[in-house]
Design a protein around this motif. Sequence first.
Motif, PDB file in Angstrom:
ATOM      1  N   ALA A  35       0.054   9.225  -3.943  1.00 38.60           N
ATOM      2  CA  ALA A  35       1.317   9.938  -4.170  1.00 38.60           C
ATOM      3  C   ALA A  35       1.081  11.179  -5.028  1.00 38.60           C
ATOM      4  O   ALA A  35       1.514  12.273  -4.674  1.00 38.60           O
ATOM      5  N   ALA A  36       0.355  11.031  -6.129  1.00 41.33           N
ATOM      6  CA  ALA A  36       0.171  12.138  -7.094  1.00 41.33           C
ATOM      7  C   ALA A  36      -0.869  13.157  -6.644  1.00 41.33           C
ATOM      8  O   ALA A  36      -0.981  14.226  -7.255  1.00 41.33           O
ATOM      9  N   GLU A  37      -1.644  12.802  -5.615  1.00 38.36           N
ATOM     10  CA  GLU A  37      -2.728  13.671  -5.104  1.00 38.36           C
ATOM     11  C   GLU A  37      -3.650  14.049  -6.273  1.00 38.36           C
ATOM     12  O   GLU A  37      -4.193  13.149  -6.915  1.00 38.36           O
ATOM     13  N   ILE A  38      -3.829  15.331  -6.579  1.00 38.83           N
ATOM     14  CA  ILE A  38      -4.591  15.666  -7.793  1.00 38.83           C
ATOM     15  C   ILE A  38      -3.635  16.434  -8.696  1.00 38.83           C
ATOM     16  O   ILE A  38      -3.286  17.579  -8.416  1.00 38.83           O
TER      17      ILE A  38
ATOM     18  N   TYR B 283       4.971   9.475   4.035  1.00 39.90           N
ATOM     19  CA  TYR B 283       4.367   8.403   3.254  1.00 39.90           C
ATOM     20  C   TYR B 283       4.584   7.087   3.987  1.00 39.90           C
ATOM     21  O   TYR B 283       5.637   6.868   4.596  1.00 39.90           O
ATOM     22  N   LEU B 284       3.574   6.221   3.940  1.00 35.88           N
ATOM     23  CA  LEU B 284       3.672   4.918   4.599  1.00 35.88           C
ATOM     24  C   LEU B 284       3.576   3.818   3.561  1.00 35.88           C
ATOM     25  O   LEU B 284       2.724   3.871   2.670  1.00 35.88           O
TER      26      LEU B 284
ATOM     27  N   GLU C  37       0.841  -1.199   0.000  1.00 34.35           N
ATOM     28  CA  GLU C  37       0.000   0.000   0.000  1.00 34.35           C
ATOM     29  C   GLU C  37       0.870   1.240   0.000  1.00 34.35           C
ATOM     30  O   GLU C  37       2.059   1.189   0.338  1.00 34.35           O
ATOM     31  N   GLY C  38       0.260   2.346  -0.372  1.00 34.04           N
ATOM     32  CA  GLY C  38       0.904   3.646  -0.276  1.00 34.04           C
ATOM     33  C   GLY C  38      -0.097   4.571   0.391  1.00 34.04           C
ATOM     34  O   GLY C  38      -1.227   4.708  -0.076  1.00 34.04           O
TER      35      GLY C  38
ATOM     36  N   LYS D 148      -3.329  -4.488  -5.395  1.00 38.28           N
ATOM     37  CA  LYS D 148      -2.113  -3.675  -5.419  1.00 38.28           C
ATOM     38  C   LYS D 148      -0.984  -4.661  -5.115  1.00 38.28           C
ATOM     39  O   LYS D 148      -0.536  -4.804  -3.981  1.00 38.28           O
ATOM     40  N   MET D 149      -0.617  -5.365  -6.164  1.00 39.29           N
ATOM     41  CA  MET D 149       0.311  -6.490  -6.054  1.00 39.29           C
ATOM     42  C   MET D 149       1.673  -6.115  -6.627  1.00 39.29           C
ATOM     43  O   MET D 149       1.750  -5.508  -7.694  1.00 39.29           O
ATOM     44  N   MET D 150       2.711  -6.509  -5.923  1.00 43.32           N
ATOM     45  CA  MET D 150       4.075  -6.093  -6.290  1.00 43.32           C
ATOM     46  C   MET D 150       4.417  -6.343  -7.760  1.00 43.32           C
ATOM     47  O   MET D 150       4.752  -5.423  -8.492  1.00 43.32           O
ATOM     48  N   GLY D 151       4.359  -7.587  -8.199  1.00 46.96           N
ATOM     49  CA  GLY D 151       4.854  -7.960  -9.527  1.00 46.96           C
ATOM     50  C   GLY D 151       4.172  -7.229 -10.659  1.00 46.96           C
ATOM     51  O   GLY D 151       4.748  -7.021 -11.736  1.00 46.96           O
ATOM     52  N   GLN D 152       2.935  -6.835 -10.412  1.00 44.95           N
ATOM     53  CA  GLN D 152       2.151  -6.152 -11.428  1.00 44.95           C
ATOM     54  C   GLN D 152       2.786  -4.819 -11.855  1.00 44.95           C
ATOM     55  O   GLN D 152       2.496  -4.310 -12.924  1.00 44.95           O
TER      56      GLN D 152
END
Length: 306
Positions: free
Chosen positions: A258-261, A96-97, A37-38, A159-163
Motif C-alpha cells: 500500500a505505502a509503496e516507497i 488493490y486486491l 493479503e494486500g 499476515k493474520m487478521m487479529g494481529q
Amino acid sequence: MVEKLQKIWVDGELVPWDEAKIHLLTHSFHYGLGAFEGIRCYKRADGKSIVFRLREHIDRLFDTCKLVLLQPKFSREQIMRACIDTLKANSLEQGYLRPVIFMGEGAMGIYAPDNPVRAAVIAWNWGAYLGEDALKNGIRAKVSSFARHHINVSLAKAKMMGQYTNSVLAKREAKLAGCDEAILLDTSGYVSEGSGENLFIVKRGKLLTPDLGSSILEGITRDTVITLAREMGLVVEETRIVRDQLWLADEVFFTGTAAEITPVREIDSRVIGEGVPGPVTKKLQARFFDVVRGSDNTHPEWLAEV
Ligand code: PMP
C-alpha cells in the motif's frame, strides 16, 4: 471511503457487491483468526495491467494459513485466478486486491474445528496509501508506545487478521499526536516496522533494515527494494537497529504494497537528514515505480498479466 464496484469473489463465485456479506457469527469476526493479503495491480506504460508479485503474495497467504492451521478449500492457482477474475469482473485496470481466508459460522467456542474455512477476494481502487504528497515530500513518524508483538506472543511472519489491532492502536496514537505513521519497536526495544510497512534507513550510503529474525512481516516490497538496491550497486545490510540510529539516519523510508516507497522526513521531532526525501530514497523510488508501472522490463517474473 472504498468506492463501490460490481463484484466480489466469494467461495468460488463472483457475487454482486452488495450481496457479499458475512454473518455476525463468523468465527474470525470474533476471534481474529484469519489470513489476508494486500496486492497491487498497476497499469504500466505499455497500457497493460499487471498484478505485482501475485505468486509471492498468494504463497504468503498460504504460509499464513499454515502458521494458523487453516486449511483453505481452494488451491493457490484457484486464488490467483480469483484475483485476476475479480479485477476483470470490475473492469479495474489498476487497484488493490484483498484475498481473505477466514473461519465461517458454526460453533462459537474458540476451537471450532468444523467451522467452514471460507475464502473471498475483494478489489477496489486505491491511490497512494499515505497520499501523493507523502510519496513526494515524505511523512512525519512517531515511535509508538505500543511494541510489535513478541515473536512467541503472536506470529511475526503471518499476515493474520487479529494481529492488526496492534497496528491500528499504534496508527491511531501516531495520528492523534499529529504524525502520519507509527514506528513500532520490538519488546526488546529494537526497531521493528511501521503499522503496515517495513522500514529502511540509509546511513553513509548504506541501506539498513531489520533482519528476518526480528518481529517483522517478511514484506514483499522489502524484498523488491533489497533486490533493486543490490542491482543498483547499493549495499544492503539486514541487521538489528536501535532507535538512536533512526534519529541519526541520513534517510529513512517505509516500504509496503500500500505505502509503496514512502520517505520519512521527521521522527519524534528530529529532522531526518535534510528534512526532504534523500537521494538514495529518490533513486530507489524512481526505479521501483519504473518496474511496477513504467517501462523497466528487467523483472518480468514479478508481473502477472491481467
Ligand atoms: N509490515 C506489516 C505489518 C504489513 O502489514 C505490511 C503490509 N502487508 C508490510 C510490513 C509490508 O509488506 P508488503 O511489502 O508485502 O506489502
